[in-house]
Design a protein around this motif. Structure first.
Motif, PDB file in Angstrom:
ATOM      1  N   LYS A 101       8.532   9.208  -6.970  1.00 28.96           N
ATOM      2  CA  LYS A 101       9.159   9.663  -8.216  1.00 28.96           C
ATOM      3  C   LYS A 101       8.789  11.118  -8.515  1.00 28.96           C
ATOM      4  O   LYS A 101       9.611  11.884  -9.009  1.00 28.96           O
ATOM      5  CB  LYS A 101       8.690   8.748  -9.348  1.00 28.96           C
ATOM      6  N   PHE A 102       7.553  11.486  -8.209  1.00 28.92           N
ATOM      7  CA  PHE A 102       7.105  12.859  -8.465  1.00 28.92           C
ATOM      8  C   PHE A 102       7.441  13.797  -7.293  1.00 28.92           C
ATOM      9  O   PHE A 102       6.993  14.934  -7.261  1.00 28.92           O
ATOM     10  CB  PHE A 102       5.591  12.896  -8.736  1.00 28.92           C
ATOM     11  N   HIS A 103       8.187  13.290  -6.306  1.00 29.12           N
ATOM     12  CA  HIS A 103       8.575  14.069  -5.117  1.00 29.12           C
ATOM     13  C   HIS A 103       7.369  14.627  -4.373  1.00 29.12           C
ATOM     14  O   HIS A 103       7.379  15.772  -3.920  1.00 29.12           O
ATOM     15  CB  HIS A 103       9.545  15.192  -5.489  1.00 29.12           C
ATOM     16  N   LEU A 104       6.319  13.830  -4.284  1.00 30.57           N
ATOM     17  CA  LEU A 104       5.101  14.293  -3.614  1.00 30.57           C
ATOM     18  C   LEU A 104       4.778  13.455  -2.373  1.00 30.57           C
ATOM     19  O   LEU A 104       3.735  13.636  -1.751  1.00 30.57           O
ATOM     20  CB  LEU A 104       3.913  14.246  -4.592  1.00 30.57           C
ATOM     21  N   ALA A 105       5.689  12.549  -2.028  1.00 29.92           N
ATOM     22  CA  ALA A 105       5.395  11.599  -0.939  1.00 29.92           C
ATOM     23  C   ALA A 105       5.059  12.312   0.365  1.00 29.92           C
ATOM     24  O   ALA A 105       4.132  11.922   1.079  1.00 29.92           O
ATOM     25  CB  ALA A 105       6.566  10.655  -0.739  1.00 29.92           C
ATOM     26  N   ASP A 106       5.794  13.401   0.667  1.00 29.39           N
ATOM     27  CA  ASP A 106       5.575  14.057   1.964  1.00 29.39           C
ATOM     28  C   ASP A 106       4.281  14.871   1.978  1.00 29.39           C
ATOM     29  O   ASP A 106       3.914  15.429   3.008  1.00 29.39           O
ATOM     30  CB  ASP A 106       6.783  14.917   2.364  1.00 29.39           C
ATOM     31  N   ARG A 107       3.588  14.933   0.837  1.00 30.46           N
ATOM     32  CA  ARG A 107       2.315  15.672   0.810  1.00 30.46           C
ATOM     33  C   ARG A 107       1.103  14.743   0.866  1.00 30.46           C
ATOM     34  O   ARG A 107      -0.019  15.182   0.749  1.00 30.46           O
ATOM     35  CB  ARG A 107       2.291  16.594  -0.401  1.00 30.46           C
ATOM     36  N   MET A 108       1.373  13.464   1.049  1.00 27.02           N
ATOM     37  CA  MET A 108       0.284  12.502   1.219  1.00 27.02           C
ATOM     38  C   MET A 108       0.088  12.273   2.722  1.00 27.02           C
ATOM     39  O   MET A 108       1.049  12.348   3.497  1.00 27.02           O
ATOM     40  CB  MET A 108       0.617  11.164   0.544  1.00 27.02           C
ATOM     41  N   SER A 109      -1.155  11.955   3.120  1.00 24.41           N
ATOM     42  CA  SER A 109      -1.394  11.785   4.555  1.00 24.41           C
ATOM     43  C   SER A 109      -0.801  10.477   5.063  1.00 24.41           C
ATOM     44  O   SER A 109      -0.193  10.432   6.133  1.00 24.41           O
ATOM     45  CB  SER A 109      -2.893  11.802   4.843  1.00 24.41           C
ATOM     46  N   HIS A 110      -0.959   9.404   4.303  1.00 18.24           N
ATOM     47  CA  HIS A 110      -0.426   8.115   4.749  1.00 18.24           C
ATOM     48  C   HIS A 110      -0.025   7.280   3.545  1.00 18.24           C
ATOM     49  O   HIS A 110      -0.832   7.049   2.652  1.00 18.24           O
ATOM     50  CB  HIS A 110      -1.472   7.356   5.577  1.00 18.24           C
ATOM     51  N   ILE A 111       1.242   6.852   3.541  1.00 17.07           N
ATOM     52  CA  ILE A 111       1.670   5.927   2.489  1.00 17.07           C
ATOM     53  C   ILE A 111       1.873   4.579   3.153  1.00 17.07           C
ATOM     54  O   ILE A 111       2.734   4.424   4.027  1.00 17.07           O
ATOM     55  CB  ILE A 111       2.954   6.412   1.794  1.00 17.07           C
ATOM     56  N   SER A 112       1.059   3.619   2.772  1.00 17.50           N
ATOM     57  CA  SER A 112       1.138   2.321   3.435  1.00 17.50           C
ATOM     58  C   SER A 112       2.396   1.577   3.015  1.00 17.50           C
ATOM     59  O   SER A 112       2.802   1.629   1.857  1.00 17.50           O
ATOM     60  CB  SER A 112      -0.092   1.490   3.086  1.00 17.50           C
ATOM     61  N   THR A 113       3.006   0.865   3.988  1.00 14.93           N
ATOM     62  CA  THR A 113       4.189   0.060   3.683  1.00 14.93           C
ATOM     63  C   THR A 113       3.793  -1.278   3.061  1.00 14.93           C
ATOM     64  O   THR A 113       4.649  -2.034   2.656  1.00 14.93           O
ATOM     65  CB  THR A 113       5.032  -0.202   4.953  1.00 14.93           C
ATOM     66  N   GLY A 114       2.509  -1.555   3.000  1.00 18.33           N
ATOM     67  CA  GLY A 114       2.066  -2.837   2.444  1.00 18.33           C
ATOM     68  C   GLY A 114       1.237  -2.659   1.190  1.00 18.33           C
ATOM     69  O   GLY A 114       0.273  -1.888   1.185  1.00 18.33           O
ATOM     70  N   GLY A 115       1.599  -3.348   0.137  1.00 19.41           N
ATOM     71  CA  GLY A 115       0.796  -3.352  -1.077  1.00 19.41           C
ATOM     72  C   GLY A 115      -0.272  -4.428  -0.967  1.00 19.41           C
ATOM     73  O   GLY A 115      -1.457  -4.135  -0.765  1.00 19.41           O
ATOM     74  N   GLY A 116       0.168  -5.685  -1.074  1.00 21.20           N
ATOM     75  CA  GLY A 116      -0.755  -6.811  -0.954  1.00 21.20           C
ATOM     76  C   GLY A 116      -1.513  -6.786   0.361  1.00 21.20           C
ATOM     77  O   GLY A 116      -2.720  -7.041   0.406  1.00 21.20           O
ATOM     78  N   ALA A 117      -0.808  -6.440   1.444  1.00 23.58           N
ATOM     79  CA  ALA A 117      -1.450  -6.449   2.768  1.00 23.58           C
ATOM     80  C   ALA A 117      -2.557  -5.407   2.844  1.00 23.58           C
ATOM     81  O   ALA A 117      -3.654  -5.691   3.343  1.00 23.58           O
ATOM     82  CB  ALA A 117      -0.406  -6.196   3.857  1.00 23.58           C
TER      83      ALA A 117
END
Ligand SMILES: Nc1ncnc2c1ncn2[C@@H]1O[C@H](COP(=O)(O)OP(=O)(O)O)[C@@H](O)[C@H]1O
Ligand SMILES: O=C(OP(=O)(O)O)[C@H](O)COP(=O)(O)O
Length: 394
Positions: free
Chosen positions: A359-375
């Motif tokens: 939402k803040f358009h900062l996703a590409d500035r993070m090193s890793h965004i996990s595809t799993g929440g609960g996992a």
């Protein structure tokens, strides 16, 4: 990782049953966030390039064992086909003679997407007959569904007992990144835990106290700790029966030399809405009929400083009710601090934290965004993930 991956098996000409997590948000028959589809592309492309006949399987939503028309995977097949730049065949069922007939028509490099595996009651029950029926379609099983790896279901766990079973590239990457973060962390290592699921996350905090240098608490979760410190929290989110546990965690942090950061000021509101009256108060001054819905400016500054001085940060759970503009400032400040911390490896887990960063358009500035929440949470808690345990050892 000590589990075999797609790189460890012969794939040419093989029928490969590949479990992916295409549990994506949809609106009016359209995929509204394709992150999880994109995340599966490297494995799918690897399989097709190796000459495998690729049979993809996924769940979508929680249809609870019966057919729900809106939860068919047809729109996902369409989007996947566009992203892959090739035809993706779509079956209307997930096993049986009609599906076998479709599999028989596949050539090397072709891709077939099965119907939502949760249309069958046996999936979530991890029914062995269903697992065998899935296995009959293929020669090799690949699990790339990290987001569903904490589920012991027929297509994530049961099937692995009937075929050579290996991980996909996304699964491997997620486990590698999260595993490294926890086993051999770069220091200072900071965990930021927020959000609203106090019960789910309290166990994670205990485990993290063994590993981190700094623990930052925010979001709705914080107020059980604030209460444990002896302050009143007004109408803020509070889990009464966890106050003692929260106290014991603060003591444990002291013993372990972990810096435990809590909000020093908060944004309080007289209503849970965008129209609410709001004000910023010190943490010990939350009015009795107001609720704290975001961390305040001083807290943001302190948290940002800790982030800037960390080498590794894992973040799970927003700092406030970021869905409402008035209470998004704290979550935005943390996201911005992470984006600006160039020397910091940042791992974002949890659906809402990932959504906030998007939402803040900062996703590409993070090193890793996990595809799993609960996992990712269960993994960080130190729990074994059934979908991983079932894979073949190296
Ligand atoms: N102070 C707060 N009071 C109530 N709810 C909060 C507060 N801070 C954050 N939240 C809510 O927490 C939710 C996310 O929590 P959770 O599901 O635990 O996070 P995640 O999905 O990232 O793991 C968001 O919808 C957010 O509005
Ligand atoms: O979206 C998912 O989990 P998440 O919201 O915890 O990331 C996974 O697809 C698992 O779905 P489930 O929680 O219905 O088993």
């Amino acid at each position: 990782m000590n589990k075999k991956s797609v790189k460890d098996v012969e794939l040419k000409g093989k029928r490969v049953f590949c479990r992916v997590d295409f549990n994506v948000p949809m609106k009016d028959g359209q995929v509204t966030d394709e992150t999880r589809i994109r995340a599966a592309l490297p494995t799918i492309e690897y399989l097709t390039n190796q000459g495998a006949k690729v049979i993809l399987a996924s769940h979508l939503g929680r249809p609870k064992g019966s057919v729900v028309e809106e939860l068919r995977l047809t729109p996902v097949a369409k989007r996947l086909s566009e992203l892959l730049g090739k035809e993706v065949k779509k079956a209307d069922e997930a096993y049986g003679d009609s599906v076998k007939a479709m599999v028989d028509t596949l050539s090397e490099g072709d891709v077939l997407l099965l119907e939502n595996v949760r249309f069958y009651p046996g999936e979530e029950k991890n029914d062995s007959e269903l697992a065998k029926a899935f296995a009959e379609l293929a020669d090799v099983y690949v699990n790339d569904a990290f987001g569903a790896a904490h589920r012991a279901h027929a297509s994530t766990e049961g099937i692995a007992h009937h075929l050579p079973a290996v991980s996909g590239l996304l699964m491997e990457k997620e486990l590698d990144v999260l595993g490294k973060a926890l086993s051999n962390p770069e220091r200072p290592f900071t965990a930021i835990i927020g959000g609203a699921k106090v019960k789910d996350k309290i166990g994670v905090i205990e485990n993290l106290l063994e590993k981190v240098d700094n623990l930052i608490i925010g979001g709705g979760l914080a107020y059980t700790f604030v209460k444990a410190q002896g302050h009143e929290v007004g109408k803020s989110l509070l889990e009464e029966d966890k106050i003692e546990l929260a106290k014991s965690f603060m003591e444990k942090a002291k013993e372990k030399g972990v810096n435990f950061y809590m909000p020093v000021d908060v944004v309080v509101a007289d209503d849970f809405s965008e129209e609410a009256n709001i004000k910023t108060v010190a943490i010990e001054e939350i009015p009795s009929d107001w609720e704290a819905l975001d961390i305040g400016p001083k807290t943001r500054e302190i948290y940002s400083d800790v982030i800037q001085n960390s080498k590794l940060v894992i973040w799970n759970g927003p700092m406030g009710v970021f869905e409402l503009k008035k209470f998004a400032g704290g979550t935005r400040a943390v996201a911005e601090a992470l984006a600006e911390a160039n020397d910091t490896y940042s791992v974002i887990g949890g659906g809402d934290s990932a959504a906030a960063v998007e939402k803040f358009h900062l996703a590409d500035r993070m090193s890793h965004i996990s595809t799993g929440g609960g996992a990712s949470l269960e993994f960080m808690e130190g729990k074994a993930l059934p979908g991983v345990v079932a894979l073949n050892d190296k």
